[in-house]
Design an enzyme around this catalytic site. Structure first.
Site, short mmCIF file in Angstrom:
data_model
loop_
_atom_site.label_atom_id
_atom_site.label_comp_id
_atom_site.label_asym_id
_atom_site.label_seq_id
_atom_site.Cartn_x
_atom_site.Cartn_y
_atom_site.Cartn_z
N GLU A 1 24.63 43.05 50.25
CA GLU A 1 25.64 41.99 50.41
C GLU A 1 25.64 41.59 51.88
O GLU A 1 25.95 42.42 52.74
CB GLU A 1 27.04 42.45 49.97
CG GLU A 1 27.14 42.66 48.47
CD GLU A 1 28.56 42.93 47.97
OE1 GLU A 1 29.53 42.47 48.62
OE2 GLU A 1 28.69 43.61 46.93
N GLU B 1 30.56 49.72 46.82
CA GLU B 1 31.60 49.91 47.84
C GLU B 1 32.51 51.08 47.43
O GLU B 1 33.73 50.93 47.30
CB GLU B 1 32.38 48.61 48.08
CG GLU B 1 31.45 47.52 48.60
CD GLU B 1 32.14 46.30 49.22
OE1 GLU B 1 33.36 46.13 49.04
OE2 GLU B 1 31.44 45.53 49.91
O1 AHR Z 1 30.95 39.38 47.39
C1 AHR Z 1 32.32 39.47 47.13
C2 AHR Z 1 32.83 40.90 47.19
O2 AHR Z 1 32.67 41.38 48.48
C3 AHR Z 1 32.11 41.91 46.34
O3 AHR Z 1 32.60 41.98 45.05
C4 AHR Z 1 32.39 43.20 47.04
O4 AHR Z 1 31.37 44.16 46.83
C5 AHR Z 1 32.56 42.79 48.48
O5 AHR Z 1 33.69 43.35 49.02
#
Ligand code: AHR
Length: 560
Positions: free
Chosen positions: A359, A224
């Site tokens: 994610e 991110e």
């Molecule tokens: O999954 C939780 C968080 O969500 C992770 O650390 C981050 O990459 C995202 O914002």
């Protein structure tokens, strides 16, 4: 752009959700394809001749971060624990992950990755430093146990490799771009991959138990990077990416670099990065393995709010509208895959770079955790099983685009497959979906045409509709795997399945459903939601089955 972490810090709970009965659904249903002679209302035609591509097993990957109770408690229980373990790693977790054939696991974050010095987590345990965990400053982590707030580094690279070996999966390491220099990235690669006895770091690795290299192939370059990973512009990040990945030694094994991609529909991030790489040298695209999209479904406000805290819903208390709304939000992933793929093509016309969705999942407000001190833990219900199944079906349908994916996160977190605390453990409905869907791994995705009546319901008292049936199909020789989701909270789908040019010799169905939409597994009720398997009675040219409301089905069909 405001990063998620800042959203989280400004946390304030929204209003509680109303718990409504199933009956509040408007029950009109139409069938666009006309009435079937057999009385069926749903028709599925599988086209084995229309191959979409090979389903990368890695889209069934997983994600572990040093956050809340994921590592300490979820994965790591310690070698001297009374909890059954393999070298300190929770045995039950390993056994479950072997069942689902987990192919790859991403580690150590998440946002944590860009605060992590890999050297803290290697070498003699008693010499490893204790650090403030990245997530320590959140309001929600104030009451958390010390080992969630202050990173002991007891679990580091070697323990993660031990975990991967026990599970039988490949490691995917996410490197720190925000707060470590590029040289440290190369050194971590050297620690993991340099041949036995060749370098000081290889010797240090040997002293920690592995003379042989770990041969780590997948390397994330930051996480991110538009937010917690450095707040870069896409152009700045492209320059960092080039710098971190230029001339990293390969030690005889090609490395696959995964660049930090967009949050949801941030097309500018994708265009900006790809344009900047192309401006320097289009040839560089061949050195980028993946472009990592993150997509969380969180907004249940039905357009009323974009506030990260206010717009979230509850994990276990929800009404019929929330049921459809989170599934609708989850379904956006398909448009995101297609949209980013198109934006990538504007610069990378050959599509050298593939998509990674590392994610994904629903993100609810805090409050449902079985272990309340676990930051971000939520308890998946039947609703999340359908969400996950629909997401996996979406990924299966885009094999030429998506090469790796992982929900967030494996255990004790958001869309977890498992919940664990001390000596207690359970497989969530999401975990069961992963087991059911594992049959797709490595199969040839083939087109399936699904015609089902749309679902109609009331959304803030106005008519709304949702897809009547979702699914995907894959073939291995004469064995067809067909997975189907019936999202309707009330309607059984009388379904006719045909496979063009073939007939079904024998088959099995595995079904995950429950009379209660909110059903979930807990430490006390571990098997409230479990799949049931049965042989298919009807075979031949047309297979007829009834697909229960609010259910996930996997059909294993052997074709003549
Ligand atoms: O999954 C939780 C968080 O969500 C992770 O650390 C981050 O990459 C995202 O914002």
């Amino acid at each position: 752009m405001i990063g998620r972490r800042r959203f989280l810090r400004e946390s304030a709970l929204g209003a509680g959700a109303l718990l409504l009965a199933r009956g509040s659904l408007a029950r009109t249903s139409q069938f666009a394809g006309g009435v079937l002679s057999s009385g069926a209302d749903t028709r599925i035609e599988v086209l084995p001749g229309e191959v979409l591509g090979t389903i990368s097993p890695n889209i069934y990957g997983h994600f572990l971060e040093h956050i809340g109770g994921v590592i300490y408690d979820g994965v790591w229980v310690g070698e001297n624990s009374k909890i059954p373990n393999v070298g300190g790693i929770r045995r039950e977790l390993i056994e479950e992950m072997r069942k689902i054939q987990a192919p790859v696991v991403r580690y150590p974050g998440g946002c944590f990755a860009d605060s992590y010095d890999w050297r803290d987590g290697v070498g003699p345990v008693e010499k490893r430093p204790r650090r403030t965990n990245f997530w320590n400053n959140e309001d929600d982590t104030k009451g958390a146990p010390a080992n969630h707030r202050f990173e002991s580094n007891r679990f580091g690279t070697d323990e993660f490799m031990r975990f991967c070996k026990a599970v039988g999966c490949q490691p995917y390491l996410a490197a720190n771009v925000r707060s470590l220099p590029a040289q440290e990235f190369s050194r971590w690669v050297e620690y993991c991959n340099s041949p036995a006895g060749s370098t000081s770091l290889a010797e240090q690795r040997a002293a920690s138990g592995s003379a042989e290299p770990y041969d780590v192939r997948y390397w994330g370059v930051g996480n991110e990077s538009w937010g917690c990973g450095g707040n870069f512009t896409p152009q700045e990040y492209a320059a960092e990416f080039r710098r971190y990945t230029t001339w990293v030694p390969e030690y005889g094994h090609p490395l696959s670099f995964i660049a930090s991609g967009p949050n949801s529909d941030d097309w500018q991030w994708t265009r900006g990065f790809f344009e900047e790489i192309a401006r320097k040298d289009k040839g560089l695209f061949s050195s980028i393995f993946g472009w990592a999209l993150h997509y969380y479904a969180w907004n249940l406000s039905r357009g009323r709010s974009q506030n990260w805290d206010e717009a979230k819903g509850d994990a276990v208390q929800f009404d019929v509208q929330d049921w459809y709304e989170i599934l609708r939000e989850g379904n956006q992933l398909e448009a995101l895959i297609e949209g980013h793929w198109q934006a990538m093509r504007e610069f990378d016309s050959e599509h050298a770079v593939k998509l990674v969705v590392d994610e994904w999942g629903p993100w609810y407000r805090p409050g449902s955790a079985l272990t309340p001190e676990n930051f971000l833990e939520q308890v998946p219900t039947l609703r999340d099983a359908l969400f996950s199944a629909m997401t996996l079906d979406t990924l299966n349908r885009h094999p030429e685009k998506v090469t790796l994916a992982s929900p967030a996160q494996l255990v004790n977190c958001l869309n977890s497959l498992y919940l664990a605390h001390e000596d207690r453990f359970c497989v969530t409905p999401v975990g069961h979906v992963f087991e059911m869907y594992s049959a797709h791994q490595g199969g040839q995705a083939v087109r399936a045409i699904i015609s089902a009546p749309s679902i109609h319901y009331l959304r803030d008292d106005k008519p709304a509709s949702f897809t009547g049936m979702a699914g995907s199909a894959s073939l291995r020789g004469r064995d067809l795997t067909l997975t189907l989701v019936n999202p309707s909270v009330s309607e059984t789908r009388e379904t006719e399945i045909t496979v063009r040019g073939a007939s079904v010799l024998s088959g099995k169905s595995i079904n995950l459903c429950h009379a209660d939409l909110h059903a979930r597994n807990t430490f006390d009720l571990r098997n409230a939601v479990t799949p049931e398997s049965k042989d298919l009675a009807a075979t031949g040219k047309v297979v007829r089955i009834a697909i229960a409301p609010a259910s996930v089905t996997r059909l294993a069909l052997h074709l003549a």
